[in-house]
Design a protein around this motif. Structure first.
Motif, PDB file in Angstrom:
ATOM      1  N   LEU A 140     -45.815 -47.234 -57.941  1.00  0.00           N
ATOM      2  CA  LEU A 140     -46.116 -45.955 -58.592  1.00  0.00           C
ATOM      3  C   LEU A 140     -46.734 -46.207 -59.969  1.00  0.00           C
ATOM      4  N   VAL A 141     -46.172 -47.185 -60.701  1.00  0.00           N
ATOM      5  CA  VAL A 141     -46.746 -47.543 -61.998  1.00  0.00           C
ATOM      6  C   VAL A 141     -48.197 -47.972 -61.803  1.00  0.00           C
ATOM      7  N   MET A 195     -36.417 -45.428 -64.915  1.00  0.00           N
ATOM      8  CA  MET A 195     -36.082 -46.854 -64.824  1.00  0.00           C
ATOM      9  C   MET A 195     -35.031 -47.226 -65.859  1.00  0.00           C
ATOM     10  N   MET A 212     -40.967 -48.107 -57.396  1.00  0.00           N
ATOM     11  CA  MET A 212     -41.497 -47.812 -58.728  1.00  0.00           C
ATOM     12  C   MET A 212     -42.683 -48.692 -59.147  1.00  0.00           C
ATOM     13  N   PRO A 213     -42.663 -49.996 -58.852  1.00  0.00           N
ATOM     14  CA  PRO A 213     -43.821 -50.788 -59.295  1.00  0.00           C
ATOM     15  C   PRO A 213     -45.145 -50.268 -58.737  1.00  0.00           C
ATOM     16  N   MET A 233     -43.730 -52.745 -68.942  1.00  0.00           N
ATOM     17  CA  MET A 233     -45.068 -52.559 -68.369  1.00  0.00           C
ATOM     18  C   MET A 233     -45.329 -51.062 -68.157  1.00  0.00           C
ATOM     19  N   SER A 234     -44.318 -50.376 -67.640  1.00  0.00           N
ATOM     20  CA  SER A 234     -44.449 -48.954 -67.380  1.00  0.00           C
ATOM     21  C   SER A 234     -44.603 -48.174 -68.687  1.00  0.00           C
ATOM     22  N   LEU A 246     -50.208 -46.999 -59.483  1.00  0.00           N
ATOM     23  CA  LEU A 246     -51.007 -45.806 -59.189  1.00  0.00           C
ATOM     24  C   LEU A 246     -51.330 -45.038 -60.473  1.00  0.00           C
ATOM     25  N   PHE A 247     -50.333 -44.896 -61.359  1.00  0.00           N
ATOM     26  CA  PHE A 247     -50.570 -44.212 -62.635  1.00  0.00           C
ATOM     27  C   PHE A 247     -51.571 -45.008 -63.477  1.00  0.00           C
ATOM     28  N   ASN A 296     -48.009 -48.642 -69.913  1.00  0.00           N
ATOM     29  CA  ASN A 296     -48.867 -47.852 -69.031  1.00  0.00           C
ATOM     30  C   ASN A 296     -48.923 -46.387 -69.502  1.00  0.00           C
ATOM     31  N   MET A 326     -51.807 -37.051 -65.295  1.00  0.00           N
ATOM     32  CA  MET A 326     -50.922 -37.710 -64.326  1.00  0.00           C
ATOM     33  C   MET A 326     -50.398 -39.017 -64.922  1.00  0.00           C
ATOM     34  N   ASN A 327     -51.286 -39.762 -65.589  1.00  0.00           N
ATOM     35  CA  ASN A 327     -50.909 -41.013 -66.236  1.00  0.00           C
ATOM     36  C   ASN A 327     -49.828 -40.768 -67.291  1.00  0.00           C
ATOM     37  N   VAL A 358     -41.310 -41.781 -65.210  1.00  0.00           N
ATOM     38  CA  VAL A 358     -40.855 -42.900 -64.380  1.00  0.00           C
ATOM     39  C   VAL A 358     -40.242 -44.004 -65.257  1.00  0.00           C
ATOM     40  N   HIS A 372     -51.274 -45.911 -72.639  1.00  0.00           N
ATOM     41  CA  HIS A 372     -52.719 -45.755 -72.466  1.00  0.00           C
ATOM     42  C   HIS A 372     -53.073 -44.412 -71.829  1.00  0.00           C
ATOM     43  N   GLY A 425     -46.100 -41.392 -66.104  1.00  0.00           N
ATOM     44  CA  GLY A 425     -45.740 -42.654 -66.757  1.00  0.00           C
ATOM     45  C   GLY A 425     -44.454 -42.553 -67.556  1.00  0.00           C
ATOM     46  N   THR A 435     -40.549 -54.861 -66.123  1.00  0.00           N
ATOM     47  CA  THR A 435     -41.162 -53.714 -65.448  1.00  0.00           C
ATOM     48  C   THR A 435     -41.105 -52.440 -66.295  1.00  0.00           C
TER      49      THR A 435
END
Lengths: 100, 285
Positions: free
Chosen positions: B94-95, A86, B91-92, A35-36, B97-98, A39, A74-75, A82, A42, A79, A32
């Motif tokens: 939210l990711v 984590m 959190m997943p 992946m974040s 959504l981003f 994310n 926001m991305n 968060v 990009h 991103g 996770t």
């Protein structure tokens, strides 16, 4: 900037191959956060949003550019923050499973 | 190319290298946090460099700067607030959504670029084809990721939702992508083609994710994340910006590998999950 199509495709193909290779055996707990993290990368799309804000010249164009800017920012900001949260949790409690 | 512009190209190259290295560091728990910080630093520098580049060119109107700053301020504030305030367990989604907004931004960039060019020069297939792909992939990610986040949050029921005629609808939507792309290549000024692509892709994002069970959502989010990467790379082709192509392709490919790893960890195949309909719901993971 105008970009030669062949050069652009060369860069694209090589970057895809790098992307395939850069992920190796990742422990499931890091799925996770990884992946974040990807994310957030990009979120570079915000640069594209800046370029279209620069070329927009009518009201509709400005609205599209504004929404693209807000989405892109926001991305990026969300991103990275968060992902860091984590990974912080991951370090604080080595036994816990942040992937869920 | 001016000296400043050349320097900024090198800054973009350095940023792209840092993204690769940062992602590599995230493979191991000991270095993961450093990798994320490296990547964030590179992103900040790249954004700053873009602002310098635009100022140097002097082509941006006052309205353009205001739009840019207001958009950035509102987006950053929303992102920061959500990222800080959300519960660890959420959190997943939210990711997701981003990821949705990233895909949306990529699609909007292609729409605006094609609309803008519609008034001036005619565009070749080397712009319109990636443009159409960008719009389709970006819009699918936008709506698909929102539905995926909704399923995890419990706003959309987690069980697989199948409605009659879904397969037929998906075939029609797939054909619309082809028709819209051909239309856009033939008539780059066509607003109708843009609308067709945006609408059909937005609907497809929903119909793609609805039949998939809630327990499979992390894999789906990872797949949509790879989609966004690809959409961003296509936006790079449209704008002629190498840094977008590199970062987007990197996320597209690494995201695809990560999706496979996640599916393997659940003993599922990606095809099995995407076809959906008989997956697991919320309760029996």
């Amino acid at each position: 900037m105008s970009l030669d199509l062949l050069t652009a495709i060369t860069v694209f193909v090589l970057a895809v191959l790098v992307g395939f290779e850069v992920i190796s055996k990742v422990p499931a707990t890091l799925h996770t956060p990884l992946m974040s993290g990807a994310n957030s990368i990009h979120g570079i799309v915000v640069i594209g949003a800046m370029f279209i804000s620069a070329t927009a010249d009518n009201a509709f164009g400005y609205v599209l550019a504004f929404v693209a800017m807000a989405f892109g920012a926001m991305n990026v900001v969300g991103g990275y923050v968060v992902t860091d949260r984590m990974l912080h949790m991951f370090r604080a409690k080595p036994g816990s499973d942040p992937s869920r | 190319m001016t000296t400043t512009e050349t320097i900024i190209r090198y800054v973009f190259l350095a940023a792209a290298a840092c993204f690769v290295w940062g992602l590599h560091l995230m493979n191991s728990p000991a270095t993961a946090r450093r990798g994320n910080l490296l990547s964030a630093g590179a992103m900040t520098v790249a954004i700053g460099a873009t602002a310098v580049l635009l100022a140097e060119r002097g082509a941006v109107s006052a309205t353009g700067w205001i739009v840019m700053l207001c958009g950035a301020a509102i987006g950053s504030a929303a992102g920061l607030y959500l990222a800080r305030s959300v519960a660890m367990t959420s959190m997943p989604q939210l990711v997701s959504l981003f990821n949705a907004v990233g895909g949306g931004a990529a699609a909007l960039i292609a729409v605006e670029h094609l609309l803008h060019a519609a008034g001036g020069e005619s565009l070749g297939a080397s712009i319109t084809v990636p443009g159409a792909l960008d719009i389709v992939i970006g819009a699918v990610t936008l709506t698909g990721s929102v539905v995926a986040a909704g399923k995890l949050q419990g706003i959309v029921p987690g069980r697989p939702i199948i409605f009659p005629g879904a397969r037929v609808l998906n075939v029609v939507l797939g054909l619309s992508f082809v028709v819209g792309t051909v239309w856009l290549v033939a008539v780059p000024q066509s607003i109708g083609a843009l609308v067709l692509l945006v609408v059909s892709a937005s609907v497809f994002g929903v119909t793609m994710v609805l039949p998939i069970g809630g327990a499979d959502m992390p894999v789906v989010i990872s797949l949509l994340n790879a989609f966004t990467g690809t959409a961003v790379a296509m936006a790079g082709f449209v704008l002629g910006e190498v840094v977008l192509i590199v970062a987007g392709a990197l996320v597209g490919a690494s995201g695809a590998i990560l999706t496979k790893l996640m599916a393997d960890a659940m003993n599922r195949s990606i095809a099995n999950i995407i076809i959906g309909g008989f997956g697991t719901g919320d309760g029996d993971a």
